[in-house]
Design a protein around this motif. Structure first.
Motif, PDB file in Angstrom:
ATOM      1  N   SER A 167      10.543  55.535  -0.215  1.00 56.69           N
ATOM      2  CA  SER A 167      11.761  55.314  -0.998  1.00 56.69           C
ATOM      3  C   SER A 167      12.964  55.998  -0.363  1.00 56.69           C
ATOM      4  O   SER A 167      14.040  55.389  -0.235  1.00 56.69           O
ATOM      5  CB  SER A 167      11.556  55.835  -2.424  1.00 56.69           C
ATOM      6  OG  SER A 167      10.465  55.190  -3.049  1.00 56.69           O
ATOM      7  N   TYR A 170      14.161  54.158   2.779  1.00 60.02           N
ATOM      8  CA  TYR A 170      14.907  52.924   2.562  1.00 60.02           C
ATOM      9  C   TYR A 170      16.285  53.175   1.983  1.00 60.02           C
ATOM     10  O   TYR A 170      17.225  52.397   2.227  1.00 60.02           O
ATOM     11  CB  TYR A 170      14.106  51.963   1.678  1.00 60.02           C
ATOM     12  CG  TYR A 170      13.282  51.027   2.505  1.00 60.02           C
ATOM     13  CD1 TYR A 170      11.986  51.367   2.889  1.00 60.02           C
ATOM     14  CD2 TYR A 170      13.816  49.823   2.958  1.00 60.02           C
ATOM     15  CE1 TYR A 170      11.242  50.518   3.684  1.00 60.02           C
ATOM     16  CE2 TYR A 170      13.067  48.973   3.747  1.00 60.02           C
ATOM     17  CZ  TYR A 170      11.782  49.317   4.110  1.00 60.02           C
ATOM     18  OH  TYR A 170      11.051  48.477   4.901  1.00 60.02           O
ATOM     19  N   MET A 173      18.246  53.870   4.949  1.00 64.76           N
ATOM     20  CA  MET A 173      18.511  52.626   5.671  1.00 64.76           C
ATOM     21  C   MET A 173      19.644  51.837   5.008  1.00 64.76           C
ATOM     22  O   MET A 173      20.522  51.289   5.696  1.00 64.76           O
ATOM     23  CB  MET A 173      17.254  51.775   5.729  1.00 64.76           C
ATOM     24  CG  MET A 173      17.414  50.493   6.530  1.00 64.76           C
ATOM     25  SD  MET A 173      15.985  49.401   6.387  1.00 64.76           S
ATOM     26  CE  MET A 173      16.129  48.883   4.685  1.00 64.76           C
ATOM     27  N   LEU A 174      19.644  51.791   3.681  1.00 65.03           N
ATOM     28  CA  LEU A 174      20.709  51.082   2.974  1.00 65.03           C
ATOM     29  C   LEU A 174      22.073  51.730   3.236  1.00 65.03           C
ATOM     30  O   LEU A 174      23.079  51.034   3.405  1.00 65.03           O
ATOM     31  CB  LEU A 174      20.418  51.060   1.473  1.00 65.03           C
ATOM     32  CG  LEU A 174      19.281  50.142   1.018  1.00 65.03           C
ATOM     33  CD1 LEU A 174      19.022  50.335  -0.473  1.00 65.03           C
ATOM     34  CD2 LEU A 174      19.600  48.679   1.314  1.00 65.03           C
ATOM     35  N   CYS A 220      13.275  55.112  10.945  1.00 67.29           N
ATOM     36  CA  CYS A 220      14.162  54.812   9.829  1.00 67.29           C
ATOM     37  C   CYS A 220      13.409  54.464   8.553  1.00 67.29           C
ATOM     38  O   CYS A 220      13.875  54.759   7.458  1.00 67.29           O
ATOM     39  CB  CYS A 220      15.087  53.640  10.186  1.00 67.29           C
ATOM     40  SG  CYS A 220      14.252  52.049  10.309  1.00 67.29           S
ATOM     41  N   CYS A 221      12.275  53.837   8.657  1.00 61.60           N
ATOM     42  CA  CYS A 221      11.599  53.328   7.453  1.00 61.60           C
ATOM     43  C   CYS A 221      10.283  54.005   7.156  1.00 61.60           C
ATOM     44  O   CYS A 221       9.418  53.447   6.486  1.00 61.60           O
ATOM     45  CB  CYS A 221      11.363  51.826   7.587  1.00 61.60           C
ATOM     46  SG  CYS A 221      12.867  50.907   7.932  1.00 61.60           S
TER      47      CYS A 221
END
Length: 222
Positions: A167, A170, A173-174, A220-221
């Protein structure tokens, strides 16, 4: 009387057309004043400070910039500075969760190995005896411990750590997808500090265990 009605209708239509032309001219002037940024910026959301400024290209926007939600709208320089610090802490938290997941797995393996070491007739004792007769290292003897499957509670904790890491990754990332130069720099700073603090671990020569540098290929994820 008919002629008066025709004149009234004609003047009303003329007024409406004039208002439409004035609105179009105002929109065109606003687009020209912003250097045509309306083609690249989406400012349809109304935040607490007015229109949200959201860009899909690299930018250095500060005031009235929105992130994630219209409620996260930058209305002052102090708020923007606090948001930058928050992004740095968020990425540091991501690196902490990665290290915590790794340490919990190491804890479970250590418990499992200790359970076999306590048993005199267990596989470790047999492996150690054969290793001594054949001059095999103690590391190879430990490898004789069979793998194990975590119980329900242990696996629930592992899954909880994973979803927390997933979580946070992400959300980072957003935030990066807003292409804000200040936030991108803050993400890099947070990754550096987090890696420096939470991935400073011993490196064993000749060990096949992957270190933090090789086990986290997808940064990143998660």
């Amino acid at each position: 009387m008919d002629m008066d009605m025709d004149k009234g209708m004609g003047s009303g239509m003329t007024t409406t057309m004039a208002m439409d032309m004035a609105a179009s001219a105002t929109t065109a002037a606003a687009a020209a004043a912003t250097g045509g940024s309306m083609d690249h910026d989406m400012s349809s959301m109304m935040g607490k400070g007015g229109l949200c400024k959201i860009s899909m290209l690299w930018n250095w926007n500060v005031m009235n910039t929105c992130f994630i939600s219209k409620h996260w709208q930058i209305t002052s320089k102090g708020m923007f500075a606090g948001s930058c610090i928050g992004v740095i802490l968020l990425v540091i938290a991501l690196e902490f969760l990665r290290r915590l997941s790794k340490e919990y797995d190491r804890f479970l393996i250590k418990q499992h190995v200790a359970k076999f070491q306590d048993a005199p007739s267990g596989p470790v004792a047999v492996a150690a005896k054969s290793a001594k007769s054949e001059s095999v290292s103690s590391q190879e003897a430990v490898r004789a411990v069979p793998p194990f499957r975590p119980n329900v509670l242990q696996q629930a904790i592992r899954a909880l750590l994973h979803v927390a890491q997933f979580s946070v990754a992400y959300i980072v990332m957003l935030l990066a997808m807003y292409y804000n130069g200040y936030f991108i720099i803050c993400i890099f700073i947070g990754a550096y500090i987090g890696s420096f603090v939470f991935h400073w671990e011993p490196l064993t020569a000749g060990s096949e265990e992957k270190t933090s540098a090789t086990s986290c290929a997808t940064v990143c994820c998660g």
